[in-house]
Write a protein that holds these residues in place. Structure first.
Motif, PDB file in Angstrom:
ATOM      1  N   ARG B  13       0.992  -0.887   0.188  1.00  0.00           N
ATOM      2  CA  ARG B  13       0.238   0.136  -0.059  1.00  0.00           C
ATOM      3  C   ARG B  13       0.629   1.187  -0.271  1.00  0.00           C
ATOM      4  N   LEU B  15       0.199   5.447   0.982  1.00  0.00           N
ATOM      5  CA  LEU B  15      -0.391   6.509   1.751  1.00  0.00           C
ATOM      6  C   LEU B  15       0.072   7.449   1.454  1.00  0.00           C
ATOM      7  N   ASN B 375     -12.218   2.346   0.713  1.00  0.00           N
ATOM      8  CA  ASN B 375     -10.750   2.204   0.677  1.00  0.00           C
ATOM      9  C   ASN B 375      -9.570   3.402   0.902  1.00  0.00           C
ATOM     10  N   ASP B 379      -6.891   4.375   4.041  1.00  0.00           N
ATOM     11  CA  ASP B 379      -5.966   4.221   3.883  1.00  0.00           C
ATOM     12  C   ASP B 379      -5.342   6.218   4.672  1.00  0.00           C
TER      13      ASP B 379
END
Lengths: 38, 396
Positions: B13, B15, B375, B379
């Motif tokens: 991920r 961010l 999502n 995040d």
């Protein structure tokens, strides 16, 4: 003669701040049985 | 059978933090700047080479076989959002109908452990981890005890339980921890007053005080640790701060990890209308920060880690087993007619036959927001929490 060649700069790279075996794991928002990888 | 490797299931991920980007990989976390990302938001080749060299793309291979066993499909509570409800109780007596009654027996334990042995051998795993599940697993305490005791001969390394804790006695805590139980996950549905309107007994009445009392007594009698699941919904989110104060005042925070969980609309007739606003994201951040400052263990955000039971449709690394020995892909479908994917006696049904029955943890959930909003919300909260940890010198 003095060497005026500049020192090569450090490469600009991402900084690792934590590895996965440090700190806590993060549970699934369900009821996942993911302990095996913590 | 699917041919996925475990490393194919991890997903990193990226961010956006307040001052930098956060890269969350299976192997760890890195701080990145705009220079480390391409125009489409992925790491540059040089950045990726560096992160890979540091091991941040490497996920750990499973060390245990993960077995989730429902020891009972009955429950003594009548929460309206429960995914095991088959209808609503319109009489207002908190007794929604549930999935069919099943109870783990000694004979089924034998078959379950033999199944686990076969699966472990196939995966090259020598250690077993058991999650005691239900219904309420402590409606069958004998089954819980016997399963753990006999699993010792099959490589049992550790065990957890998800329980409402209303039936947990100090004696049971002692016996279960003696057999390998380390942690119990307990859910709270708001502060005391709100919780008692939501997490209710089928026989009537609230549960907050008895849960706390049982946890305190079990903590005195055994080395049990706790994981607190704080449910968040339109019905209780304004009381979560008060709940944290109550929990910190009555439990030992250092023995408790905690997370704040969105209640999905999995109960028939139930709907969580709470929407993921910026204000609510601030609330989630504040709860995590307060919990950490109170001494609770707040898990650090991480990459997407595959679930060992539902992410692999051949039961390679884990399985969910109902009390009667039927296999389900996930705790959510265990015990539900038409969702069986095999039995511990005969193994998994052919992949072609069960492909429409193989769901993962969150497939059947519905929320007031779409996937993209969900999502983005997660995040944003995770990025803000990482910023907080970083600013306070708490990374790692």
């Amino acid at each position: 003669m003095p060497d005026n060649t500049p020192e090569p700069s450090e490469p600009d790279l991402p900084e690792v701040v934590a590895h996965a075996d440090e700190g806590e794991g993060y549970p699934c928002s369900g009821y996942c049985n993911n302990n095996a990888m913590d | 059978m699917q041919g996925y490797r475990i490393d194919e299931k991890f997903h990193e991920r990226i961010l956006r933090g307040q001052h930098n980007w956060w890269f969350l990989g299976p192997g760890g976390i890195a701080r990145m700047t705009d220079r480390h990302l391409t125009a489409d938001g992925t790491p540059t080749p040089e950045a990726e080479r560096h992160l890979r060299a540091c091991g941040l793309y490497e996920g750990k291979s499973p060390r245990f076989y993960s077995l989730t066993v429902l020891t009972s499909t009955d429950c003594n509570l009548g929460c309206g959002y429960c995914f095991q409800n088959t209808g609503q109780d319109f009489s207002g007596k908190n007794r929604p109908p549930r999935i069919s009654h099943t109870r783990l027996t000694s004979a089924t334990i034998t078959t379950i452990l033999e199944f686990a042995q076969r699966q472990m051998s196939a995966a090259g795993l020598e250690k077993l981890h058991i999650l005691l599940f239900g219904g309420e697993p402590l409606l069958n305490p004998r089954g819980c005890l016997e399963l753990l005791a006999r699993a010792a001969d099959y490589g049992l390394e550790s065990a957890r339980m998800i329980s409402n804790a209303t039936l947990l006695t100090p004696e049971l805590a002692r016996r279960l921890t003696g057999l390998g139980l380390s942690t119990v996950q307990v859910t709270f549905d708001g502060d005391r007053d709100r919780h008692d309107l939501i997490r209710v007994r089928r026989s009537g009445g609230g549960t907050f005080d008895s849960i706390i009392t049982n946890m305190v007594r079990a903590s005195q009698a055994s080395p049990l640790r706790w994981h607190l699941r704080i449910n968040v919904s339109d019905r209780n989110h304004v009381t979560v701060d008060g709940l944290l104060d109550q929990l910190a005042g009555q439990l030992e925070p250092s023995r408790c990890s905690i997370h704040f969980a969105w209640v999905g609309d999995a109960g028939i007739g139930y709907a969580n209308e709470l929407k993921r606003t910026a204000r609510l994201a601030e609330d989630f951040l504040r709860w995590r920060v307060r919990a950490r400052e109170m001494g609770f263990l707040v898990p650090r955000p991480r990459a997407h880690i595959p679930c060992l039971t539902c992410s692999f449709d051949d039961g390679r690394y884990g399985a969910t087993v109902n009390a009667d020995g039927t296999l389900a892909s996930c705790w959510e479908t265990a015990g539900k007619p038409g969702w069986e994917v095999g039995t511990v006696a005969s193994g998994y049904l052919p992949a072609e036959q069960i492909k429409d029955r193989w769901i993962s943890c969150l497939d059947n959930r519905s929320y007031a927001d779409d996937d993209a909003t969900q999502n983005s919300f997660e995040d944003a909260v995770d990025a803000a929490y990482l910023d907080y940890l970083d600013e306070n010198g708490q990374l790692p």
